[in-house]
Design a protein around this motif. Structure first.
Motif, PDB file in Angstrom:
ATOM      1  N   ALA A 188      44.464   9.472  31.570  1.00 43.91           N
ATOM      2  CA  ALA A 188      44.252   8.653  30.380  1.00 43.91           C
ATOM      3  C   ALA A 188      43.022   9.103  29.608  1.00 43.91           C
ATOM      4  O   ALA A 188      43.130   9.748  28.559  1.00 43.91           O
ATOM      5  CB  ALA A 188      44.124   7.177  30.790  1.00 43.91           C
ATOM      6  N   TYR A 189      41.847   8.822  30.128  1.00 43.42           N
ATOM      7  CA  TYR A 189      40.593   9.194  29.456  1.00 43.42           C
ATOM      8  C   TYR A 189      39.693   9.871  30.476  1.00 43.42           C
ATOM      9  O   TYR A 189      39.345   9.275  31.500  1.00 43.42           O
ATOM     10  CB  TYR A 189      39.883   7.947  28.899  1.00 43.42           C
ATOM     11  N   ASN A 190      39.336  11.117  30.192  1.00 43.09           N
ATOM     12  CA  ASN A 190      38.484  11.842  31.128  1.00 43.09           C
ATOM     13  C   ASN A 190      37.505  12.742  30.375  1.00 43.09           C
ATOM     14  O   ASN A 190      37.944  13.654  29.668  1.00 43.09           O
ATOM     15  CB  ASN A 190      39.339  12.683  32.075  1.00 43.09           C
ATOM     16  N   PRO A 191      36.200  12.476  30.479  1.00 42.35           N
ATOM     17  CA  PRO A 191      35.595  11.377  31.239  1.00 42.35           C
ATOM     18  C   PRO A 191      35.668  10.051  30.479  1.00 42.35           C
ATOM     19  O   PRO A 191      35.887  10.039  29.263  1.00 42.35           O
ATOM     20  CB  PRO A 191      34.145  11.829  31.372  1.00 42.35           C
ATOM     21  N   LEU A 192      35.463   8.962  31.199  1.00 43.74           N
ATOM     22  CA  LEU A 192      35.291   7.647  30.579  1.00 43.74           C
ATOM     23  C   LEU A 192      33.815   7.303  30.640  1.00 43.74           C
ATOM     24  O   LEU A 192      33.217   7.315  31.722  1.00 43.74           O
ATOM     25  CB  LEU A 192      36.116   6.588  31.302  1.00 43.74           C
ATOM     26  N   PHE A 193      33.219   7.009  29.474  1.00 40.27           N
ATOM     27  CA  PHE A 193      31.781   6.709  29.382  1.00 40.27           C
ATOM     28  C   PHE A 193      31.651   5.277  28.845  1.00 40.27           C
ATOM     29  O   PHE A 193      32.049   4.985  27.719  1.00 40.27           O
ATOM     30  CB  PHE A 193      31.094   7.703  28.440  1.00 40.27           C
ATOM     31  N   ILE A 194      31.109   4.380  29.676  1.00 41.78           N
ATOM     32  CA  ILE A 194      30.943   2.973  29.289  1.00 41.78           C
ATOM     33  C   ILE A 194      29.461   2.687  29.145  1.00 41.78           C
ATOM     34  O   ILE A 194      28.676   2.963  30.066  1.00 41.78           O
ATOM     35  CB  ILE A 194      31.555   2.030  30.339  1.00 41.78           C
ATOM     36  N   TYR A 195      29.055   2.134  28.000  1.00 44.34           N
ATOM     37  CA  TYR A 195      27.640   1.813  27.827  1.00 44.34           C
ATOM     38  C   TYR A 195      27.466   0.380  27.321  1.00 44.34           C
ATOM     39  O   TYR A 195      28.375  -0.213  26.742  1.00 44.34           O
ATOM     40  CB  TYR A 195      26.950   2.804  26.884  1.00 44.34           C
ATOM     41  N   GLY A 196      26.281  -0.147  27.561  1.00 44.88           N
ATOM     42  CA  GLY A 196      25.972  -1.511  27.129  1.00 44.88           C
ATOM     43  C   GLY A 196      24.730  -2.000  27.842  1.00 44.88           C
ATOM     44  O   GLY A 196      24.226  -1.365  28.786  1.00 44.88           O
ATOM     45  N   GLY A 197      24.219  -3.133  27.410  1.00 44.17           N
ATOM     46  CA  GLY A 197      23.003  -3.687  27.988  1.00 44.17           C
ATOM     47  C   GLY A 197      23.175  -4.084  29.444  1.00 44.17           C
ATOM     48  O   GLY A 197      24.288  -4.218  29.960  1.00 44.17           O
ATOM     49  N   THR A 198      22.035  -4.289  30.115  1.00 43.59           N
ATOM     50  CA  THR A 198      22.051  -4.689  31.512  1.00 43.59           C
ATOM     51  C   THR A 198      22.653  -6.082  31.662  1.00 43.59           C
ATOM     52  O   THR A 198      22.384  -6.979  30.876  1.00 43.59           O
ATOM     53  CB  THR A 198      20.615  -4.685  32.075  1.00 43.59           C
ATOM     54  N   GLY A 199      23.469  -6.246  32.688  1.00 39.47           N
ATOM     55  CA  GLY A 199      24.017  -7.559  32.989  1.00 39.47           C
ATOM     56  C   GLY A 199      25.252  -7.929  32.208  1.00 39.47           C
ATOM     57  O   GLY A 199      25.634  -9.104  32.168  1.00 39.47           O
ATOM     58  N   LEU A 200      25.938  -6.956  31.606  1.00 44.58           N
ATOM     59  CA  LEU A 200      27.108  -7.261  30.788  1.00 44.58           C
ATOM     60  C   LEU A 200      28.425  -6.850  31.445  1.00 44.58           C
ATOM     61  O   LEU A 200      29.486  -7.125  30.898  1.00 44.58           O
ATOM     62  CB  LEU A 200      26.993  -6.596  29.413  1.00 44.58           C
ATOM     63  N   GLY A 201      28.369  -6.180  32.592  1.00 46.92           N
ATOM     64  CA  GLY A 201      29.601  -5.892  33.310  1.00 46.92           C
ATOM     65  C   GLY A 201      29.966  -4.438  33.506  1.00 46.92           C
ATOM     66  O   GLY A 201      31.083  -4.142  33.945  1.00 46.92           O
ATOM     67  N   LYS A 202      29.059  -3.494  33.229  1.00 46.65           N
ATOM     68  CA  LYS A 202      29.390  -2.076  33.395  1.00 46.65           C
ATOM     69  C   LYS A 202      29.646  -1.750  34.872  1.00 46.65           C
ATOM     70  O   LYS A 202      30.647  -1.101  35.206  1.00 46.65           O
ATOM     71  CB  LYS A 202      28.246  -1.206  32.858  1.00 46.65           C
ATOM     72  N   THR A 203      28.736  -2.180  35.729  1.00 42.37           N
ATOM     73  CA  THR A 203      28.904  -1.919  37.154  1.00 42.37           C
ATOM     74  C   THR A 203      30.170  -2.575  37.684  1.00 42.37           C
ATOM     75  O   THR A 203      30.882  -1.995  38.514  1.00 42.37           O
ATOM     76  CB  THR A 203      27.674  -2.419  37.927  1.00 42.37           C
ATOM     77  N   HIS A 204      30.454  -3.770  37.198  1.00 39.98           N
ATOM     78  CA  HIS A 204      31.674  -4.471  37.604  1.00 39.98           C
ATOM     79  C   HIS A 204      32.908  -3.607  37.310  1.00 39.98           C
ATOM     80  O   HIS A 204      33.782  -3.430  38.174  1.00 39.98           O
ATOM     81  CB  HIS A 204      31.763  -5.811  36.870  1.00 39.98           C
ATOM     82  N   LEU A 205      32.975  -3.048  36.106  1.00 39.19           N
ATOM     83  CA  LEU A 205      34.138  -2.232  35.744  1.00 39.19           C
ATOM     84  C   LEU A 205      34.214  -0.947  36.568  1.00 39.19           C
ATOM     85  O   LEU A 205      35.301  -0.549  37.009  1.00 39.19           O
ATOM     86  CB  LEU A 205      34.108  -1.899  34.253  1.00 39.19           C
ATOM     87  N   LEU A 206      33.092  -0.276  36.773  1.00 35.71           N
ATOM     88  CA  LEU A 206      33.108   0.954  37.567  1.00 35.71           C
ATOM     89  C   LEU A 206      33.591   0.678  38.987  1.00 35.71           C
ATOM     90  O   LEU A 206      34.421   1.410  39.543  1.00 35.71           O
ATOM     91  CB  LEU A 206      31.724   1.604  37.591  1.00 35.71           C
ATOM     92  N   GLN A 207      33.070  -0.384  39.589  1.00 34.07           N
ATOM     93  CA  GLN A 207      33.480  -0.684  40.958  1.00 34.07           C
ATOM     94  C   GLN A 207      34.914  -1.194  41.021  1.00 34.07           C
ATOM     95  O   GLN A 207      35.618  -0.981  42.011  1.00 34.07           O
ATOM     96  CB  GLN A 207      32.513  -1.691  41.576  1.00 34.07           C
ATOM     97  N   ALA A 208      35.362  -1.864  39.948  1.00 34.33           N
ATOM     98  CA  ALA A 208      36.757  -2.291  39.899  1.00 34.33           C
ATOM     99  C   ALA A 208      37.684  -1.078  39.886  1.00 34.33           C
ATOM    100  O   ALA A 208      38.738  -1.071  40.549  1.00 34.33           O
ATOM    101  CB  ALA A 208      37.001  -3.164  38.667  1.00 34.33           C
ATOM    102  N   ILE A 209      37.326  -0.047  39.136  1.00 36.67           N
ATOM    103  CA  ILE A 209      38.114   1.191  39.122  1.00 36.67           C
ATOM    104  C   ILE A 209      38.164   1.791  40.516  1.00 36.67           C
ATOM    105  O   ILE A 209      39.231   2.154  41.034  1.00 36.67           O
ATOM    106  CB  ILE A 209      37.511   2.207  38.124  1.00 36.67           C
ATOM    107  N   ALA A 210      36.988   1.900  41.153  1.00 36.05           N
ATOM    108  CA  ALA A 210      36.924   2.499  42.490  1.00 36.05           C
ATOM    109  C   ALA A 210      37.757   1.703  43.493  1.00 36.05           C
ATOM    110  O   ALA A 210      38.479   2.281  44.314  1.00 36.05           O
ATOM    111  CB  ALA A 210      35.464   2.582  42.945  1.00 36.05           C
TER     112      ALA A 210
END
Length: 458
Positions: free
Chosen positions: A151-173
């Motif tokens: 689909a998308y390679n690489p996927l680069f997600i950015y945003g402020g701290t505490g908005l859910g970036k880590t949540h999405l990365l770990q959800a993918i994993a």
């Protein structure tokens, strides 16, 4: 049950009566944090990186990567492991050290699903609350999880701290680890990647590092902005990126800002990030914030009799999901400690000093540290140093908890401000204080008092 043995005015740490009941997901965090306090970063990273632990048949089982590591830990660090387990559980348990390679099935059968190290089991797609501020990032993450490298390679997600970036990365994993059992998956913070690289250079095992990181089917790097000003790490990641990309493997990256806003990031590395999809996560709107609180209430089985309570809290905090959930945690803790029902009036009372103007002004780690050392009568050197007496460790853990709740700083950044500690030490401190907050009135009062001080204008 945990109870305070001295008054709040004395700045005492709570005493502990009886063994602590730890959930499976927090036990290894507690044990590894105790190990880190006894070992320097080098030996810990060399022998315990990638390890995990759990209770099985009344014994603590430490799972390490291979037989050589098992033999070394058994011969050199068994006593430390046993002490760390006893400290975490507050009672002695037998310890078994097992090598992952030895524990694998040898018969020719379908391989078992792979577990992915370093994941929070709560960070899944099912638990992610979708709103207008994150809908596209969620859709892109799910597309990558369902079809890695297609689909998308690489996927680069950015945003402020505490908005859910880590949540999405770990959800993918987690999703790939569960549904694509033949895929090798690695989620790491930029700090872990950097430490692995430094240790491999020191131990003259750089080829092993390259072999490991360049053969994952899915590599997820969190908080890549910490590669800023680190040219040698950027150089190594550039080659890792190229090797994975050319082999048709998926790469997912997160940052607190877009690639072009990361100072000193090499142009060739920045261009690689822009090959795929760049998407952002913004602060959630009111409806999404209410939905986030409703999800937390449901997940944690919290009874909220006043339907307006969550709306009230969501209207007070608008920029950070972590702060939003922290406000609810304080209201729940106060209700539990006092026996009073959770109402809007109770929330107003609890949050009036914490959020005096309805919104958190910017707070720095330094401001929190200064307030804590003044409150406990210790020095900055003691707060960030290596002393492990309870009179120092407890204020240090409180300060880390407040930094995590009241600032935008990531776990690695907080750890760096406290003498270069690892992010897992910060996780241990924050989880411990969060637990005490709901069990011990003196801890709750202390956190409220310190927060009010921190929020006061100078």
């Amino acid at each position: 049950m945990i109870a305070a043995s001295r008054s709040l005015a004395e700045g005492a740490a709570p005493s502990v009566e009886g063994p602590v009941q730890l959930s499976a997901e927090t036990l290894w965090t507690e044990v590894s944090a105790h190990l880190r306090e006894q070992l320097s970063d080098g030996p810990y990273a060399q022998w315990f990186t990638g390890a995990s632990g759990a209770l099985e048949d009344d014994a603590f089982v430490l799972l390490v990567r291979d037989d050589f590591t098992r033999e070394w830990i058994d011969g050199h660090y068994r006593g430390l492991v046993e002490h760390a387990v006893s400290a975490a559980l507050e009672e002695s348990r037998p310890v078994r050290i097992v090598a992952a390679e030895s524990s694998r099935h040898t018969e020719e059968s379908e391989p078992p699903p792979r577990g992915v190290e370093g994941l929070n089991h709560k960070y899944t797609f099912d638990s992610f609350v979708i709103g207008s501020s994150n809908r596209f990032a969620h859709a892109a993450a799910l597309a990558v999880a369902e079809a890695p490298a297609q689909a998308y390679n690489p996927l680069f997600i950015y945003g402020g701290t505490g908005l859910g970036k880590t949540h999405l990365l770990q959800a993918i994993a987690s999703y790939v680890g569960e549904h694509s059992r033949h895929f090798s998956v690695r989620y790491v913070t930029s700090e872990t990647f950097m430490n692995d690289f430094i240790n491999s250079l020191r131990d003259k095992r750089i080829e092993g590092f390259k072999q490991r990181y360049r053969h994952y089917d899915l590599l997820l790097i969190d908080d890549i902005q910490f590669f800023e000003h680190k040219e040698r790490i950027q150089e190594e990641f550039f080659h890792t990126f190229n090797s994975l990309y050319e082999a048709g493997r998926q790469i997912v990256i997160s940052s607190d800002r877009p690639p072009r806003a990361i100072a000193t990031l090499e142009a060739r590395l920045r261009s690689r990030f822009e090959w795929g999809l760049i998407t952002d996560i913004q602060a959630p709107d009111l409806e999404t914030r209410i939905a986030i609180l409703r999800k937390k209430v449901k997940t944690d089985a919290i009874h909220v009799p006043d339907s307006q309570l969550l709306t009230f809290i969501a209207s007070r905090i608008s920029t950070n999901i972590r702060e939003l959930e922290g406000a609810l945690t304080r209201v729940v803790a106060f209700s539990s400690l006092t026996g009073r029902p959770m109402t809007v009036e109770l929330a107003q009372e609890v949050l009036k000093d914490v959020f005096p103007q309805g919104e958190l002004p910017e707070v720095s780690v330094e401001r929190i540290q200064e307030t804590v050392i003044d409150r406990f009568g210790i020095s900055m050197q003691e707060l960030v140093g290596d002393r492990r007496s309870q009179s120092i460790v407890y204020p240090r853990q409180v300060a880390m908890y407040l930094c995590r709740e009241l600032t935008d700083s990531s776990l690695p950044k907080i750890g760096k401000k406290f003498g270069g500690r690892d992010h897992t030490t910060v996780i241990h401190a924050t989880s411990k204080i969060a637990r005490l907050l709901q069990e011990d009135r003196s801890v709750y009062n202390l956190v409220q008092e310190l927060t009010a001080r921190i929020k006061q204008p100078r």
